[in-house]
Design an enzyme around this catalytic site. Sequence first.
Site, short mmCIF file in Angstrom:
data_model
loop_
_atom_site.label_atom_id
_atom_site.label_comp_id
_atom_site.label_asym_id
_atom_site.label_seq_id
_atom_site.Cartn_x
_atom_site.Cartn_y
_atom_site.Cartn_z
N SER A 149 0.82 -1.19 0.00
CA SER A 149 0.00 0.00 0.00
C SER A 149 0.87 1.26 0.00
O SER A 149 1.69 1.43 -0.91
CB SER A 149 -0.97 -0.06 1.18
OG SER A 149 -2.02 0.85 1.01
N ASP A 227 -9.85 -6.05 -3.28
CA ASP A 227 -9.26 -5.01 -2.42
C ASP A 227 -10.25 -3.87 -2.23
O ASP A 227 -10.68 -3.23 -3.20
CB ASP A 227 -7.97 -4.50 -3.07
CG ASP A 227 -7.14 -3.64 -2.14
OD1 ASP A 227 -7.71 -2.80 -1.43
OD2 ASP A 227 -5.92 -3.81 -2.15
N HIS A 260 -7.26 -6.28 0.96
CA HIS A 260 -6.09 -5.43 1.24
C HIS A 260 -5.27 -5.93 2.44
O HIS A 260 -4.28 -5.31 2.80
CB HIS A 260 -6.60 -4.01 1.51
CG HIS A 260 -5.58 -2.93 1.36
ND1 HIS A 260 -5.04 -2.55 0.15
CD2 HIS A 260 -4.99 -2.11 2.29
CE1 HIS A 260 -4.18 -1.56 0.33
NE2 HIS A 260 -4.12 -1.28 1.62
N1 LIG Z 1 -7.65 2.34 9.32
C1 LIG Z 1 -8.14 2.00 8.01
C2 LIG Z 1 -7.44 0.80 7.46
C3 LIG Z 1 -6.01 1.04 7.25
C4 LIG Z 1 -5.36 -0.17 6.61
O1 LIG Z 1 -6.01 -1.06 6.06
N2 LIG Z 1 -4.05 -0.19 6.69
C5 LIG Z 1 -3.32 -1.26 6.06
C6 LIG Z 1 -2.22 -0.64 5.21
S1 LIG Z 1 -2.91 0.55 4.06
C7 LIG Z 1 -2.69 -2.15 7.10
O2 LIG Z 1 -1.70 -2.80 6.82
N3 LIG Z 1 -3.26 -2.19 8.30
C8 LIG Z 1 -2.69 -2.91 9.39
C9 LIG Z 1 -3.00 -4.38 9.44
O3 LIG Z 1 -3.82 -4.88 8.66
O4 LIG Z 1 -2.35 -5.07 10.26
C10 LIG Z 1 -9.59 1.73 8.06
O5 LIG Z 1 -10.10 1.64 9.16
O6 LIG Z 1 -10.22 1.60 7.00
#
Ligand SMILES: N[C@@H](CCC(=O)N[C@@H](CS)C(=O)NCC(=O)O)C(=O)O
Length: 281
Positions: A149, A227, A260
Amino acid sequence: MALTEVSSNRCFGGWQKVFSHESATVGCTMKFGVYLPPQAEENRVPVIYWLSGLTCTEANFIEKSGAQRYAAKHGIILVNPDTSPRGLNIPGDSDSWDFGVGAGFYLNATQEPWKKNYRMYDYITKELIDIVTSNFNIAEGRQSIMGHSMGGHGALIAALKNPSLFKSVSGFAAICNPIACPWGVKAFTGYLGPRETGRWEEWDATELVKRYRGPPLGILIDQGLGDQFLHQLNPKNLIEASRSSMHPAVEYRERDSYNHSYFYIASFIEDHIKFHLDHLI
Ligand SMILES: N[C@@H](CCC(=O)N[C@@H](CS)C(=O)NCC(=O)O)C(=O)O
C-alpha cells in the site's frame, strides 16, 4: 550508530529481532525489525527491505506476514522499519490515520511543521541502509525492496529515484499513482504543499516510471481484486505509463478475491521473495 535490542525471538532456526536507535534524519527514536536467517550466522546473505502501509508499525509485518519461514528457507535477511517518526507531538500529527503518525509516505516533506522530521525517504534510502549494512551479515550490493500500500509506493519511489541501489522492487496493493487518489492528494498537499509547486511529480511512482533511465530494474506489482481500497491504488496507471520506459516490462499479477489485508500478503509473500531472489543471485 548505537543500536538497542528491543526484542529477540528464535524463529525458523534464525532470529526475529527488533532494534531501536536515535535517528539523526528524522530526529526521534526509531524502531525496525530484522529477521536473521540461519544462513546469516556463517555467510553474507542478500537483504530485502519491507515498507508497511498506513497505520502500521514495525510489528504488523513481523506478526502477520509469515515471511520468516520463507526468509529462512531461502537465506534472506528481512528488514522492516516503522512508517513515520513517532513521539514528537507535532500539532495535527495524530488527528487522522492517513496523515502524520503512521503515515509518513516515505518522502521528504518540504512544508512546516513536517519538514524537519518527516524525512522518511532519506531515513530509508540512506540512514537505515547504512545501519543495516554495517551491523548485519549482508552480501554487498545484494538488496531489494518491497512493501504494501503506502509502503509499496515507498518501495517503488526508493528504487526508481535511486537507479542501481536495489536489484528489484515489488508492491502488494501499492498506491501506484498517489497524485491521482485521495490518500495521496491529502498526504502530498500536507507534506509537499499545493500541486502547483511542481513537487508532487518528483514523488509519484507513475510519473517517475515514465522518466526512468537507469539500468534494468525488475518491478512486480501484485493486486488483489477484492481489495476494498482499489480506487486508491491505480495499478493500471503505472503499468500503462511504464510500457515505453521499463525494460524488462513491469510484471503485474492479479489475485482473484484477495482483499487489502495481511491475509493476502501472507498468501503471496513467498512469491515475492522468489521474485527478488531471481534478481539478487
Ligand atoms: N484504518 C483504516 C485501514 C487502514 C489499513 O487497512 N491499513 C493497512 C495498510 S494501508 C494495514 O496494513 N493495516 C494494518 C494491518 O492490517 O495489520 C480503516 O479503518 O479503513
